[in-house]
Write a protein that holds these residues in place. Structure first.
Motif, mmCIF file in Angstrom:
data_model
loop_
_atom_site.group_PDB
_atom_site.id
_atom_site.type_symbol
_atom_site.label_atom_id
_atom_site.label_comp_id
_atom_site.label_asym_id
_atom_site.label_seq_id
_atom_site.Cartn_x
_atom_site.Cartn_y
_atom_site.Cartn_z
ATOM 1 N N SER A 192 57.150 19.068 53.838
ATOM 2 C CA SER A 192 56.502 17.886 53.263
ATOM 3 C C SER A 192 56.314 16.805 54.324
ATOM 4 O O SER A 192 57.092 16.711 55.281
ATOM 5 N N SER A 193 55.315 15.979 54.109
ATOM 6 C CA SER A 193 55.128 14.786 54.948
ATOM 7 C C SER A 193 55.910 13.606 54.410
ATOM 8 O O SER A 193 55.901 12.526 55.022
ATOM 9 N N GLY A 194 56.556 13.787 53.251
ATOM 10 C CA GLY A 194 57.355 12.707 52.684
ATOM 11 C C GLY A 194 56.511 11.467 52.447
ATOM 12 O O GLY A 194 55.369 11.556 51.988
ATOM 13 N N PRO A 195 57.051 10.294 52.798
ATOM 14 C CA PRO A 195 56.304 9.055 52.596
ATOM 15 C C PRO A 195 55.372 8.727 53.771
ATOM 16 O O PRO A 195 54.997 7.578 53.964
ATOM 17 N N HIS A 196 55.024 9.746 54.555
ATOM 18 C CA HIS A 196 54.193 9.540 55.751
ATOM 19 C C HIS A 196 52.926 10.391 55.654
ATOM 20 O O HIS A 196 52.801 11.415 56.338
ATOM 21 N N PRO A 197 51.973 10.015 54.824
ATOM 22 C CA PRO A 197 50.784 10.849 54.625
ATOM 23 C C PRO A 197 49.921 10.999 55.871
ATOM 24 O O PRO A 197 49.083 11.906 55.937
ATOM 25 N N ASP A 198 50.127 10.124 56.858
ATOM 26 C CA ASP A 198 49.331 10.199 58.083
ATOM 27 C C ASP A 198 49.965 11.119 59.125
ATOM 28 O O ASP A 198 49.475 11.226 60.255
ATOM 29 N N MET A 199 51.064 11.800 58.777
ATOM 30 C CA MET A 199 51.777 12.651 59.728
ATOM 31 C C MET A 199 52.006 14.033 59.119
ATOM 32 O O MET A 199 51.995 14.209 57.908
ATOM 33 N N SER A 200 52.251 15.012 60.002
ATOM 34 C CA SER A 200 52.669 16.343 59.582
ATOM 35 C C SER A 200 53.597 16.889 60.652
ATOM 36 O O SER A 200 53.770 16.285 61.719
ATOM 37 N N VAL A 201 54.174 18.045 60.389
ATOM 38 C CA VAL A 201 55.042 18.652 61.396
ATOM 39 C C VAL A 201 54.266 18.921 62.683
ATOM 40 O O VAL A 201 54.820 18.824 63.788
#
Length: 283
Positions: free
Chosen positions: A34-43
């Motif tokens: 999951s990106s959690g609370p960071h929709p602008d990021m990914s693994v």
């Protein structure tokens, strides 16, 4: 134990960055699930970012290994390289702040380990090397804060002015006590798979750490007792390798998503803990 080369230290530091983002599921943080609370990021953002700052980590290791002057000057020498590393990170991530905190803290720790290997091959003195490197840091930096306009303040400077929190600067100047007194002992004592052990280590860090990234998200230090209790609940339930601990972690994860909270500061401390554990051969 043989002395680690600067190249080896930079590789280990990069592994620590990649280990941290791989741990899952992490409340309030990016992981492969999951990106959690960071929709602008990914693994993938974090993988790219980690590789972009590896040349900087090598500079830190080489500088620390060859350093012969006063230790506070070592830190000041690293700062311009840190600025360039931030620029490389932002260029790679299209302006997303993935590792700004890690650039600061991991660079310091890499340089400190490289330095102490030459002067005294004993990892127990790394903390005192860091303390010497950063002696007077908070006083120096926050005096400069008062000389800038509010529009130029960083998040850390806002938190200092608004709440008196010294944040990562204060933690660094103290030699990262949360890493050496909490993170490493927690990792040593944890059970289960490496993923579960690192999750428990993160919970131990979050349960006692004043995470300024969390405070910034919540816009108030009042969030700390609640968030710390959430992390402690996971540990009290048996840790992440038990079904009850996993259930508590799932509940914590959902609560952080609902509140859009992040444990970015705790993640940075986990990175440092992983780095030191890898250096010492503990994982």
């Amino acid at each position: 134990m043989p002395q680690l080369t600067p190249e080896s230290l930079a590789n280990i530091a990069t592994r620590a960055l990649l280990y941290e983002v791989s741990v899952n599921p992490k409340p309030g943080l990016v992981d492969p699930v999951s990106s959690g609370p960071h929709p602008d990021m990914s693994v993938f953002t974090f993988i790219d970012s980690s590789l972009s700052i590896q040349p900087y980590l090598l500079i830190c290791a080489k500088t620390g290994e060859s350093w012969t002057a006063a230790l506070p000057e070592l830190f000041q020498t690293l700062r311009p390289a840190g600025v360039k590393a931030e620029q490389a990170m932002f260029a790679t991530t299209n302006g997303v702040n993935t590792h700004k905190g890690a650039i600061f803290s991991l660079g310091i720790m890499v340089a400190a380990v490289a330095y102490q290997q030459v002067h005294r091959h004993d990892y127990s003195v790394v903390r005192s090397v860091i303390q010497a490197m950063l002696d007077g840091l908070t006083k120096h930096d926050f005096v400069e804060t008062r000389q800038k306009s509010e529009g130029e303040w960083t998040v850390g400077e806002h938190l200092y002015v608004d709440y008196g929190l010294t944040g990562v600067r204060g933690e660094a100047e103290a030699g990262y006590p949360v890493v050496f007194e909490t993170g490493l002992p927690a990792l040593h004592a944890a059970s289960g798979t490496l993923n579960e052990r690192l999750l428990d280590t993160l919970m131990a860090i979050a349960a006692g750490f004043a995470d300024t990234n969390l405070i910034h998200r919540a816009q108030s230090p009042a969030i700390l007792p609640w968030a710390q209790a959430q992390a402690q609940d996971v540990l009290d339930a048996g840790g992440c390798w038990t079904p009850t601990g996993q259930a508590a972690l799932t509940q914590m994860n959902q609560a952080f998503l609902t509140k859009h909270l992040s444990l970015g500061g705790s993640a940075d401390m986990l990175i440092l803990t992983i780095f030191m554990a890898l250096v010492k051969g503990d994982i």
